[in-house]
Design a protein around this motif. Structure first.
Motif, mmCIF file in Angstrom:
data_model
loop_
_atom_site.group_PDB
_atom_site.id
_atom_site.type_symbol
_atom_site.label_atom_id
_atom_site.label_comp_id
_atom_site.label_asym_id
_atom_site.label_seq_id
_atom_site.Cartn_x
_atom_site.Cartn_y
_atom_site.Cartn_z
ATOM 1 N N ASP A 37 0.821 -1.213 0.000
ATOM 2 C CA ASP A 37 0.000 0.000 0.000
ATOM 3 C C ASP A 37 0.853 1.260 0.000
ATOM 4 O O ASP A 37 0.591 2.202 0.740
ATOM 5 N N HIS A 39 1.349 3.156 -2.798
ATOM 6 C CA HIS A 39 0.881 4.094 -3.826
ATOM 7 C C HIS A 39 2.069 4.739 -4.528
ATOM 8 O O HIS A 39 2.106 5.951 -4.732
ATOM 9 N N HIS A 79 -2.614 10.363 0.292
ATOM 10 C CA HIS A 79 -2.377 8.923 0.200
ATOM 11 C C HIS A 79 -1.093 8.697 -0.596
ATOM 12 O O HIS A 79 -0.836 9.357 -1.586
ATOM 13 N N HIS A 111 0.613 5.660 6.340
ATOM 14 C CA HIS A 111 0.254 5.704 4.928
ATOM 15 C C HIS A 111 -0.482 6.988 4.573
ATOM 16 O O HIS A 111 -0.644 7.291 3.383
ATOM 17 N N HIS A 112 -0.932 7.710 5.566
ATOM 18 C CA HIS A 112 -1.413 9.080 5.409
ATOM 19 C C HIS A 112 -0.651 9.926 6.424
ATOM 20 O O HIS A 112 -0.491 9.518 7.580
ATOM 21 N N GLY A 126 -5.584 12.694 3.289
ATOM 22 C CA GLY A 126 -5.754 11.402 2.626
ATOM 23 C C GLY A 126 -7.121 11.278 1.992
ATOM 24 O O GLY A 126 -7.261 10.720 0.913
ATOM 25 N N SER A 127 -8.154 11.806 2.656
ATOM 26 C CA SER A 127 -9.490 11.837 2.066
ATOM 27 C C SER A 127 -9.536 12.969 1.048
ATOM 28 O O SER A 127 -9.347 14.138 1.397
#
Length: 246
Positions: A37, A39, A79, A111-112, A126-127
């Motif tokens: 994960d 990205h 992200h 990850h964020h 992240g959102s």
């Protein structure tokens, strides 16, 4: 517009300590972050714009990351923050040893990005679609406090402009003359709706100063980010082609 209107042709005035790493060290720093994960392709598309901002545009001091008169940089597309962490480590905000634990339970590097754990991070993101509205609020807050020196920079991906919250923020900022607000749109052709031309037209119609740049060309990015824009917010559309598939 008063004499306090922003002119981004001004270069950083904060004390510049010798950074521990340069741009050429970023691939090695990013390679230290492993695991699922990541990205990686999305992160890669931001690398050059992140570097140019932190190396020659933003007024930030790693020794005093919460200085009141600092510029505020908001990474909206949070992200896959590997390139962001690598740039922060290269500029002296992070101990590079922290990169080895990326994404693990005990690591501050999630990850964020988390603004409470990572020096230099202004928002936990992240959102998609949150960063530009937060940037508008940050610019308004600085204005209300009489802090006219700090500039607010928001970085989004082109796909984020699918989110309606960004269009509301674009309209409000343009109508309010938020000239301390800057937007960098890193376009790697991942958006579902529209294209580069329609995005440019939409931003310009909202009353923003607007320019385009090659998102891999550092000199062109510096030029685009330092153009004067008296009385208006400023947007840079940085076109990139992903180096990796996916």
């Amino acid at each position: 517009m008063t004499a306090t209107a922003h002119d981004t042709a001004r270069l950083p005035s904060f004390p510049a300590a010798d950074p521990p790493f340069g741009y050429d060290d970023l691939p090695g720093l990013m390679a230290r972050m492993t695991g699922a994960d990541k990205h990686a392709p999305a992160s890669d598309s931001l690398t050059d714009a992140l570097w140019v901002l932190h190396e020659s545009v933003l007024r930030l001091d790693p020794a005093h990351p919460e200085a009141e008169d600092r510029d505020r940089f908001l990474l909206s597309r949070g992200h896959g923050p590997m390139s962001y962490y690598a740039v922060l480590a290269a500029r002296g905000f992070l101990d590079p040893a922290l990169l080895d634990g990326f994404g693990t339970y005990q690591s501050p590097l999630g990850h964020h990005p988390d603004r409470t754990l990572v020096p230099g991070v202004e928002i936990s993101s992240g959102s998609l679609g949150h960063g530009l509205p937060l940037g508008v609020g940050t610019a308004l807050g600085l204005r209300a406090r009489g802090l006219h020196g700090p500039r607010v920079w928001v970085m989004v991906g082109d796909a984020e402009l699918d989110e309606g919250s960004n269009h509301e923020a674009l309209e409000f900022a343009g109508a309010s003359g938020l000239d301390s607000l800057h937007l960098v749109v890193v376009d790697n052709a991942s958006a579902t709706w529209g294209d580069a031309e329609s995005r440019a037209a939409r931003i310009a119609a909202a009353g923003w100063s607007l320019t385009r740049a090659d998102g891999r060309d550092h000199a062109d990015l510096r030029r685009a980010c330092t153009l004067p824009h008296l009385g208006r917010p400023h947007a840079v559309l940085a076109q990139v082609e992903p180096k990796h598939a996916g």
